[in-house]
Design an enzyme around this catalytic site. Structure first.
Site, mmCIF file in Angstrom:
data_model
loop_
_atom_site.group_PDB
_atom_site.id
_atom_site.type_symbol
_atom_site.label_atom_id
_atom_site.label_comp_id
_atom_site.label_asym_id
_atom_site.label_seq_id
_atom_site.Cartn_x
_atom_site.Cartn_y
_atom_site.Cartn_z
ATOM 1 N N TYR A 218 -6.086 34.895 63.218
ATOM 2 C CA TYR A 218 -4.903 34.106 62.842
ATOM 3 C C TYR A 218 -3.832 34.212 63.932
ATOM 4 O O TYR A 218 -3.287 33.198 64.392
ATOM 5 C CB TYR A 218 -4.359 34.609 61.493
ATOM 6 C CG TYR A 218 -3.006 34.037 61.134
ATOM 7 C CD1 TYR A 218 -2.854 32.694 60.804
ATOM 8 C CD2 TYR A 218 -1.864 34.844 61.136
ATOM 9 C CE1 TYR A 218 -1.603 32.169 60.477
ATOM 10 C CE2 TYR A 218 -0.616 34.335 60.809
ATOM 11 C CZ TYR A 218 -0.493 32.992 60.486
ATOM 12 O OH TYR A 218 0.748 32.478 60.171
ATOM 13 N N ASN B 272 7.742 37.704 57.767
ATOM 14 C CA ASN B 272 7.126 37.476 56.440
ATOM 15 C C ASN B 272 8.096 36.714 55.532
ATOM 16 O O ASN B 272 9.101 37.274 55.106
ATOM 17 C CB ASN B 272 6.793 38.815 55.775
ATOM 18 C CG ASN B 272 5.584 39.466 56.392
ATOM 19 O OD1 ASN B 272 5.525 39.637 57.608
ATOM 20 N ND2 ASN B 272 4.618 39.808 55.579
HETATM 21 N N1 NAD Z 1 4.900 32.168 55.000
HETATM 22 C C1 NAD Z 1 4.959 33.064 55.986
HETATM 23 O O1 NAD Z 1 5.249 34.249 55.753
HETATM 24 C C2 NAD Z 1 4.700 32.653 57.405
HETATM 25 C C3 NAD Z 1 4.897 33.612 58.418
HETATM 26 C C4 NAD Z 1 4.641 33.247 59.738
HETATM 27 C C5 NAD Z 1 4.221 31.970 60.029
HETATM 28 N N2 NAD Z 1 4.027 31.065 59.041
HETATM 29 C C6 NAD Z 1 3.539 29.728 59.396
HETATM 30 O O2 NAD Z 1 4.348 28.760 58.793
HETATM 31 C C7 NAD Z 1 3.555 27.619 58.446
HETATM 32 C C8 NAD Z 1 3.770 27.255 56.989
HETATM 33 O O3 NAD Z 1 3.445 28.383 56.210
HETATM 34 P P1 NAD Z 1 3.593 28.387 54.628
HETATM 35 O O4 NAD Z 1 3.924 29.764 54.226
HETATM 36 O O5 NAD Z 1 4.431 27.269 54.187
HETATM 37 O O6 NAD Z 1 2.075 28.153 54.245
HETATM 38 P P2 NAD Z 1 1.445 27.309 53.027
HETATM 39 O O7 NAD Z 1 0.023 27.733 52.961
HETATM 40 O O8 NAD Z 1 2.294 27.415 51.818
HETATM 41 O O9 NAD Z 1 1.546 25.832 53.568
HETATM 42 C C9 NAD Z 1 0.659 25.295 54.490
HETATM 43 C C10 NAD Z 1 0.419 23.847 54.102
HETATM 44 O O10 NAD Z 1 -0.478 23.296 55.061
HETATM 45 C C11 NAD Z 1 -1.449 22.542 54.349
HETATM 46 N N3 NAD Z 1 -2.662 22.493 55.170
HETATM 47 C C12 NAD Z 1 -3.567 23.494 55.381
HETATM 48 N N4 NAD Z 1 -4.542 23.034 56.167
HETATM 49 C C13 NAD Z 1 -4.250 21.754 56.461
HETATM 50 C C14 NAD Z 1 -4.883 20.744 57.219
HETATM 51 N N5 NAD Z 1 -6.053 20.980 57.832
HETATM 52 N N6 NAD Z 1 -4.305 19.528 57.313
HETATM 53 C C15 NAD Z 1 -3.132 19.257 56.673
HETATM 54 N N7 NAD Z 1 -2.490 20.175 55.920
HETATM 55 C C16 NAD Z 1 -3.039 21.404 55.828
HETATM 56 C C17 NAD Z 1 -1.653 23.246 53.033
HETATM 57 O O11 NAD Z 1 -2.173 22.385 52.050
HETATM 58 C C18 NAD Z 1 -0.239 23.699 52.729
HETATM 59 O O12 NAD Z 1 0.453 22.722 51.984
HETATM 60 C C19 NAD Z 1 2.124 27.979 58.814
HETATM 61 O O13 NAD Z 1 1.837 27.411 60.069
HETATM 62 C C20 NAD Z 1 2.130 29.476 58.898
HETATM 63 O O14 NAD Z 1 1.170 29.942 59.812
HETATM 64 C C21 NAD Z 1 4.259 31.370 57.735
#
Ligand code: NAD
Length: 377
Positions: free
Chosen positions: A188, A217
């Site tokens: 990841y 986070n």
């Molecule tokens: N939440 C955290 O703590 C955190 C921390 C660091 C980075 N991030 C990054 O932030 C971004 C959003 O995270 P989040 O917490 O909202 O995650 P989440 O899983 O709630 O949201 C991700 C969204 O992307 C969609 N998705 C997944 N694969 C897809 C695809 N192939 N095509 C189109 N849509 C797709 C999912 O359906 C979901 O709605 C991500 O890139 C994640 O890596 C999140």
């Protein structure tokens, strides 16, 4: 502006979409409503999706599909690229899926930005603190160090702290800044590093302003309570609400920088709307490390449900010990400083969980998957 948010039905994306709509922007969401996040029937099972579906132009599709991109790109002035697979542990055995979606999807977006007519002037990509691996430490012997992943043999012996490779002393944790060494310890993390480097490199060559936000986070009301692969606050909450005990890995003193969703929305909006800020990376967090045992104890107290908390000494391959963000650069260039303390944030989160239907607890199955592959010790 017309703004495209990929993954805009997810936790961060849906909150960001609602905020940008309040500011008067037109939002398009491209999201494949992944069942791991939204359940098998999003109309019924996804409050996240339901919160935005009537307020944005919603296009169901994957970021790996050329036709989906060609449908959503025309007329957009900016893209916030959030769509991704997000489970650190899961990425260690579903490698192709993580690479295809996170790296492949970003590659396709950039290919179309390079080879089609469009009006996109800004791209913000969600990166992650996971690209740093263990982050920044201080050694009395060596000064600033960026230690490699811990040895399995040390952890098996119960030595979880990071130690100086030369003197063996326990290293002192420092805030991780944007200049810190990048050496991810999970697939990841590698995909996130790749995403941000591709976006920054290609957008610069196309004269599109690009920003990568290395989120710590993120937590808060709305996060998926059924996804056992990411988000320890929701994983713990679903366990507690099911009356299941919590097993804490390592010695419980491992820590993370927990940043409240509203602060993430604020930082992302600032990065998106600051025309003069481009070709930059920012660490975004609360800037404070909180240990995992404290998180579990606070949640158990807040829910008033008696479940045992056991510090097990077990560990997951690829997990880091600590990390928290140095926010100086985000403060200086984006005017960002977190507004929500951990106490206030976890109170809000717990109050929200109290109002939700209790989700099926699939956490043990996710650990079994890791154990089977030798990734959980
Ligand atoms: N939440 C955290 O703590 C955190 C921390 C660091 C980075 N991030 C990054 O932030 C971004 C959003 O995270 P989040 O917490 O909202 O995650 P989440 O899983 O709630 O949201 C991700 C969204 O992307 C969609 N998705 C997944 N694969 C897809 C695809 N192939 N095509 C189109 N849509 C797709 C999912 O359906 C979901 O709605 C991500 O890139 C994640 O890596 C999140």
């Amino acid at each position: 502006m017309n703004i495209l948010i990929t993954g805009g039905a997810g936790f961060i994306g849906s909150n960001l979409a609602l905020h940008l709509i309040d500011l008067g922007h037109e939002i398009t969401v491209l999201d494949n409503l992944s069942p791991q996040i939204h359940g098998s029937n999003p109309e019924e099972t996804s409050p996240l999706y339901r919160s935005i579906k009537d307020k944005v132009r919603f296009v169901a599709g994957t970021v790996c599909d050329d036709a989906a991109w060609r449908e959503v790109l025309p007329g957009q002035h900016a893209i916030v690229h959030l769509a991704a697979e997000t489970g650190t542990g899961q990425s260690m055995y579903e490698i192709k899926r993580y690479v295809d979606i996170n790296i492949g999807g970003t590659g396709l977006m950039l290919d179309l930005l390079a080879n089609t007519d469009h009006q996109v002037k800004k791209v913000v990509v969600a990166s992650s603190r996971s690209i740093y691996g263990e982050g920044k430490y201080f050694s009395e012997t060596l000064g600033i160090v960026y230690p490699c992943a811990r040895k399995e043999s040390d952890m098996k012996a119960g030595n979880f702290d990071l130690m100086c490779a030369q003197s063996g002393e326990v290293l002192k944790l420092l805030a991780t800044d944007e200049e810190s060494k990048i050496h991810p310890s999970s697939v990841y993390g590698i995909t996130k590093q790749n995403q941000e480097q591709m976006v920054l490199t290609v957008c610069k060559s196309l004269n599109i302003g690009a920003i990568a936000l290395r989120y710590q986070n993120v937590y808060g009301p709305g996060q998926s309570l059924s996804n056992p692969y990411t988000g320890i606050l929701s994983i713990f909450s679903t366990r507690i609400k099911n009356g299941n005990g919590i097993n804490i890995f390592e010695d419980g003193k491992e820590s993370r920088d927990f940043v409240y969703i509203d602060d993430i929305v604020r930082a992302t909006t600032a990065a998106l709307l600051a025309d003069e800020v481009r070709d930059e990376v920012f660490g975004i967090g609360a800037g404070i490390a909180t240990d995992v045992l404290t998180v579990a104890e606070t949640l158990v107290r807040n829910y008033g449900v008696e479940v045992p908390i056991t510090v097990t000494g077990a560990f997951r391959i690829g997990d880091i010990r600590h990390n928290f963000a140095d926010l100086s650069k985000a403060n200086r260039m984006l005017g960002f400083s977190p507004q929500v303390s951990f106490d206030e944030g976890i109170r809000n989160f717990s109050a929200w969980v109290d109002q939700q239907e209790v989700q099926v607890d699939t956490y043990d199955a996710s650990i079994a998957e890791m154990s089977k592959r030798g990734l959980f010790k």
